[in-house]
Scaffold this motif. Structure first.
Motif, PDB file in Angstrom:
ATOM      1  N   MET A 145      22.106  11.532  72.022  1.00 12.68           N
ATOM      2  CA  MET A 145      23.118  11.205  70.670  1.00 12.68           C
ATOM      3  C   MET A 145      24.161  12.507  71.275  1.00 12.68           C
ATOM      4  O   MET A 145      25.607  12.506  71.385  1.00 12.68           O
ATOM      5  CB  MET A 145      23.741  10.956  69.683  1.00 12.68           C
ATOM      6  N   ASP A 146      23.676  13.591  71.247  1.00 14.73           N
ATOM      7  CA  ASP A 146      24.887  14.942  70.245  1.00 14.73           C
ATOM      8  C   ASP A 146      25.327  15.264  71.964  1.00 14.73           C
ATOM      9  O   ASP A 146      26.213  16.298  72.159  1.00 14.73           O
ATOM     10  CB  ASP A 146      23.838  15.737  70.212  1.00 14.73           C
ATOM     11  N   SER A 147      24.863  14.220  73.061  1.00 14.97           N
ATOM     12  CA  SER A 147      25.440  15.047  74.280  1.00 14.97           C
ATOM     13  C   SER A 147      27.461  13.898  74.893  1.00 14.97           C
ATOM     14  O   SER A 147      27.639  14.569  74.625  1.00 14.97           O
ATOM     15  CB  SER A 147      24.839  13.961  75.442  1.00 14.97           C
ATOM     16  N   ILE A 148      27.605  13.288  73.560  1.00 11.85           N
ATOM     17  CA  ILE A 148      28.463  12.274  73.701  1.00 11.85           C
ATOM     18  C   ILE A 148      29.684  13.167  73.593  1.00 11.85           C
ATOM     19  O   ILE A 148      30.746  13.288  74.551  1.00 11.85           O
ATOM     20  CB  ILE A 148      28.752  11.475  72.705  1.00 11.85           C
ATOM     21  N   LYS A 149      29.735  14.082  72.351  1.00 10.75           N
ATOM     22  CA  LYS A 149      30.679  15.286  72.383  1.00 10.75           C
ATOM     23  C   LYS A 149      30.993  15.799  72.862  1.00 10.75           C
ATOM     24  O   LYS A 149      32.126  16.797  73.632  1.00 10.75           O
ATOM     25  CB  LYS A 149      30.791  15.840  70.687  1.00 10.75           C
ATOM     26  N   VAL A 150      29.812  17.184  73.822  1.00  9.64           N
ATOM     27  CA  VAL A 150      29.638  17.587  74.454  1.00  9.64           C
ATOM     28  C   VAL A 150      30.316  17.447  75.862  1.00  9.64           C
ATOM     29  O   VAL A 150      30.915  17.334  76.453  1.00  9.64           O
ATOM     30  CB  VAL A 150      28.278  18.200  75.093  1.00  9.64           C
ATOM     31  N   LEU A 151      30.014  15.867  76.532  1.00 11.92           N
ATOM     32  CA  LEU A 151      30.617  15.579  77.795  1.00 11.92           C
ATOM     33  C   LEU A 151      32.187  14.936  77.463  1.00 11.92           C
ATOM     34  O   LEU A 151      32.547  15.188  78.244  1.00 11.92           O
ATOM     35  CB  LEU A 151      29.461  13.831  78.351  1.00 11.92           C
ATOM     36  N   ASN A 152      32.305  14.458  76.753  1.00 12.80           N
ATOM     37  CA  ASN A 152      34.033  14.236  76.081  1.00 12.80           C
ATOM     38  C   ASN A 152      34.956  15.687  75.864  1.00 12.80           C
ATOM     39  O   ASN A 152      35.918  15.317  76.765  1.00 12.80           O
ATOM     40  CB  ASN A 152      33.991  13.657  75.228  1.00 12.80           C
ATOM     41  N   HIS A 153      34.215  16.285  75.727  1.00 14.67           N
ATOM     42  CA  HIS A 153      35.144  18.096  75.675  1.00 14.67           C
ATOM     43  C   HIS A 153      34.993  18.240  77.016  1.00 14.67           C
ATOM     44  O   HIS A 153      36.598  19.031  77.313  1.00 14.67           O
ATOM     45  CB  HIS A 153      33.988  19.337  74.744  1.00 14.67           C
ATOM     46  N   THR A 155      41.419   6.685  62.609  1.00 15.16           N
ATOM     47  CA  THR A 155      42.368   7.814  63.418  1.00 15.16           C
ATOM     48  C   THR A 155      42.458   6.569  64.909  1.00 15.16           C
ATOM     49  O   THR A 155      42.824   6.694  65.553  1.00 15.16           O
ATOM     50  CB  THR A 155      41.808   9.006  64.094  1.00 15.16           C
ATOM     51  N   LEU A 156      41.379   6.008  64.647  1.00 17.01           N
ATOM     52  CA  LEU A 156      41.185   4.949  65.957  1.00 17.01           C
ATOM     53  C   LEU A 156      42.161   3.700  65.210  1.00 17.01           C
ATOM     54  O   LEU A 156      41.448   2.836  65.037  1.00 17.01           O
ATOM     55  CB  LEU A 156      39.731   4.288  65.829  1.00 17.01           C
ATOM     56  N   LYS A 157      43.305   3.419  65.838  1.00 18.87           N
ATOM     57  CA  LYS A 157      44.066   2.347  65.520  1.00 18.87           C
ATOM     58  C   LYS A 157      43.816   1.568  66.561  1.00 18.87           C
ATOM     59  O   LYS A 157      44.548   1.245  67.491  1.00 18.87           O
ATOM     60  CB  LYS A 157      45.361   2.871  65.014  1.00 18.87           C
ATOM     61  N   LYS A 158      44.025  -0.307  65.991  1.00 21.36           N
ATOM     62  CA  LYS A 158      44.171  -1.644  67.165  1.00 21.36           C
ATOM     63  C   LYS A 158      44.934  -1.292  67.330  1.00 21.36           C
ATOM     64  O   LYS A 158      45.731  -1.442  66.634  1.00 21.36           O
ATOM     65  CB  LYS A 158      43.132  -2.610  65.965  1.00 21.36           C
ATOM     66  N   GLY A 159      45.051  -1.443  68.567  1.00 27.15           N
ATOM     67  CA  GLY A 159      46.340  -1.913  69.963  1.00 27.15           C
ATOM     68  C   GLY A 159      46.615  -0.472  70.187  1.00 27.15           C
ATOM     69  O   GLY A 159      47.293  -0.942  71.255  1.00 27.15           O
ATOM     70  N   GLU A 160      46.611   0.635  70.162  1.00 24.67           N
ATOM     71  CA  GLU A 160      46.845   1.524  71.146  1.00 24.67           C
ATOM     72  C   GLU A 160      45.666   2.363  71.683  1.00 24.67           C
ATOM     73  O   GLU A 160      44.962   1.797  71.574  1.00 24.67           O
ATOM     74  CB  GLU A 160      47.162   2.623  69.536  1.00 24.67           C
ATOM     75  N   THR A 161      46.610   3.492  72.814  1.00 27.46           N
ATOM     76  CA  THR A 161      45.528   3.641  73.541  1.00 27.46           C
ATOM     77  C   THR A 161      45.815   5.038  73.460  1.00 27.46           C
ATOM     78  O   THR A 161      46.271   5.859  72.532  1.00 27.46           O
ATOM     79  CB  THR A 161      46.589   3.404  75.167  1.00 27.46           C
ATOM     80  N   VAL A 162      44.425   5.383  73.680  1.00 22.88           N
ATOM     81  CA  VAL A 162      44.500   7.330  72.205  1.00 22.88           C
ATOM     82  C   VAL A 162      43.745   7.830  74.027  1.00 22.88           C
ATOM     83  O   VAL A 162      42.428   7.538  74.376  1.00 22.88           O
ATOM     84  CB  VAL A 162      43.505   7.109  71.525  1.00 22.88           C
ATOM     85  N   LYS A 163      44.144   9.197  74.043  1.00 18.48           N
ATOM     86  CA  LYS A 163      42.679   9.668  74.715  1.00 18.48           C
ATOM     87  C   LYS A 163      41.968  10.222  73.309  1.00 18.48           C
ATOM     88  O   LYS A 163      42.332  11.435  72.575  1.00 18.48           O
ATOM     89  CB  LYS A 163      43.776  11.342  74.889  1.00 18.48           C
ATOM     90  N   LEU A 164      40.288  10.348  73.288  1.00 18.33           N
ATOM     91  CA  LEU A 164      39.880  10.848  73.035  1.00 18.33           C
ATOM     92  C   LEU A 164      39.517  11.957  72.468  1.00 18.33           C
ATOM     93  O   LEU A 164      39.124  12.971  73.824  1.00 18.33           O
ATOM     94  CB  LEU A 164      38.904  10.078  72.608  1.00 18.33           C
ATOM     95  N   ASN A 165      39.693  12.740  70.837  1.00 17.54           N
ATOM     96  CA  ASN A 165      38.947  13.948  71.232  1.00 17.54           C
ATOM     97  C   ASN A 165      37.629  13.958  70.837  1.00 17.54           C
ATOM     98  O   ASN A 165      37.174  12.825  71.131  1.00 17.54           O
ATOM     99  CB  ASN A 165      39.423  14.477  68.841  1.00 17.54           C
ATOM    100  N   ASP A 166      36.727  14.958  70.403  1.00 16.65           N
ATOM    101  CA  ASP A 166      35.617  14.825  70.438  1.00 16.65           C
ATOM    102  C   ASP A 166      34.131  13.486  69.723  1.00 16.65           C
ATOM    103  O   ASP A 166      33.790  12.865  69.429  1.00 16.65           O
ATOM    104  CB  ASP A 166      34.543  16.053  70.406  1.00 16.65           C
TER     105      ASP A 166
END
Length: 334
Positions: free
Chosen positions: A176-184, A203-214
């Motif tokens: 699971m720790d690979s998620i943040k690495v791959l997103n980064h 910070t993840l608000k329903k209805g919004e389009t977000v560029k996810l940080n790690d």
């Protein structure tokens, strides 16, 4: 004639494919219910290579001759894939994807297996000795023994049995720790938030389009219990959205720089294990770069809370048979 340098590059390409396929893992401790001890299973699947007619359900079929099957796993373990310090059900496999290469038609398909799928399996102790049998979530197969690769081998065997003893030609496991690495490395992945994450990540608000940080990517892909209806089916749908966007981003980066493959491989190598040789990886990587992806089957079934407080997914037998036929067999004409 291919050089060592070429083979090394192809190996890295395959591992990147594996990484993209298995992103999205969750946590939770399983419960074991041991029955009478039985002989341990062999960790290699025999499968069927016969051209004889067999029946899958009520359908007469012939096994496909020109296919290869690989298993990609997302493991519920933090940090590097190392020995499990305490044998308590941790290290479950929460993402299971099967890749089938069809050499005859130059295509490939994937099948996602719900981690809550109920199957019969043997259970092992820290020494790798069989101590009984249980019916439980397929995710629990990986939480066997005290070393990282033994759980992967057991999972490989259980998946093979689930798929009518289909030969699994190799596996790649990632934690699971690979998620943040791959997103980064992707510089963030953009998604639309369609679920209620108020109890998980505000910070993840329903209805919004977000560029996810790690950190957001980790919650988006990983969280289940405090999101929407709390089901694994809901999380699997989110994981597919994330995977599609990640693949697009990574392909753009691959096309701009061949060194990006090497960078990703170097960053995630310590979170990963595999049973495939360099030669086998090279061949698979080359095929993936040339073959066309075809939509694979979906496993239907019912989910409910079990007697001990864990979700149970009971796969529909007809759906499973249809998936097995689709991936591994040709129907015999009447």
């Amino acid at each position: 004639m291919s050089t060592y340098k070429d083979n090394k590059k192809l190996k890295k390409n395959l591992l990147i494919v594996g990484i993209i396929l298995v992103i999205g893992v969750c946590f939770g401790v399983g419960m074991y219910f041991l029955l009478d001890a039985k002989e341990p299973i062999k960790l290699t699947s025999k499968g069927t290579e016969s051209s004889e007619i067999v029946k899958i359900g009520n359908v007469k079929c012939i096994p496909k001759k020109d296919i290869k099957t690989y298993l990609f796993m997302g493991v519920d373990q933090r940090g590097e894939l190392t020995k499990i310090k305490k044998y308590n059900g941790t290290g479950q496999c929460d993402v299971l994807k099967v890749l089938v290469l069809d050499d005859k038609n130059k295509t490939y398909k994937t099948l996602t297996i719900n981690r809550d799928t109920m199957v019969d399996m043997l259970v092992y102790n820290e020494n790798g000795e069989s101590i009984g049998e249980m019916n439980g979530q397929i995710a629990l197969a990986h939480a066997n023994g005290d070393v990282a690769d033994f759980g992967s081998k057991v999972t490989k065997e259980v998946v093979s049995k689930f798929l009518n003893r289909q030969v699994i030609d190799g596996y790649v496991a990632l934690n699971m720790d690979s998620i943040k690495v791959l997103n980064h490395l992707a510089d963030g992945v953009t998604v639309k938030i369609t679920d209620d994450f108020s109890k998980s990540d505000k910070t993840l608000k329903k209805g919004e389009t977000v560029k996810l940080n790690d950190n957001q990517a980790y919650h988006y892909v990983h969280d289940r219990k405090n999101v929407a209806d709390g089901t694994n089916e809901n999380r699997m749908a989110r994981q597919e959205v994330y995977l599609n966007e990640l693949k697009s981003t990574y392909m753009d980066k691959f096309n701009k720089s061949n060194k990006f493959v090497e960078t990703v491989y170097k960053e995630v190598e310590k979170y990963m294990n595999t049973d495939m040789s360099l030669s086998k990886m090279s061949k698979v990587a080359l095929k993936l770069s040339k073959y066309k992806e075809v939509e694979g089957p979906t496993l239907e079934g019912t989910s409910k809370m079990g007697d001990f407080g864990f979700m149970e997914f009971r796969v529909d037998k007809n759906s499973l048979n249809n998936a097995i036929i689709d991936l591994f067999y040709d129907k015999v004409e009447k």
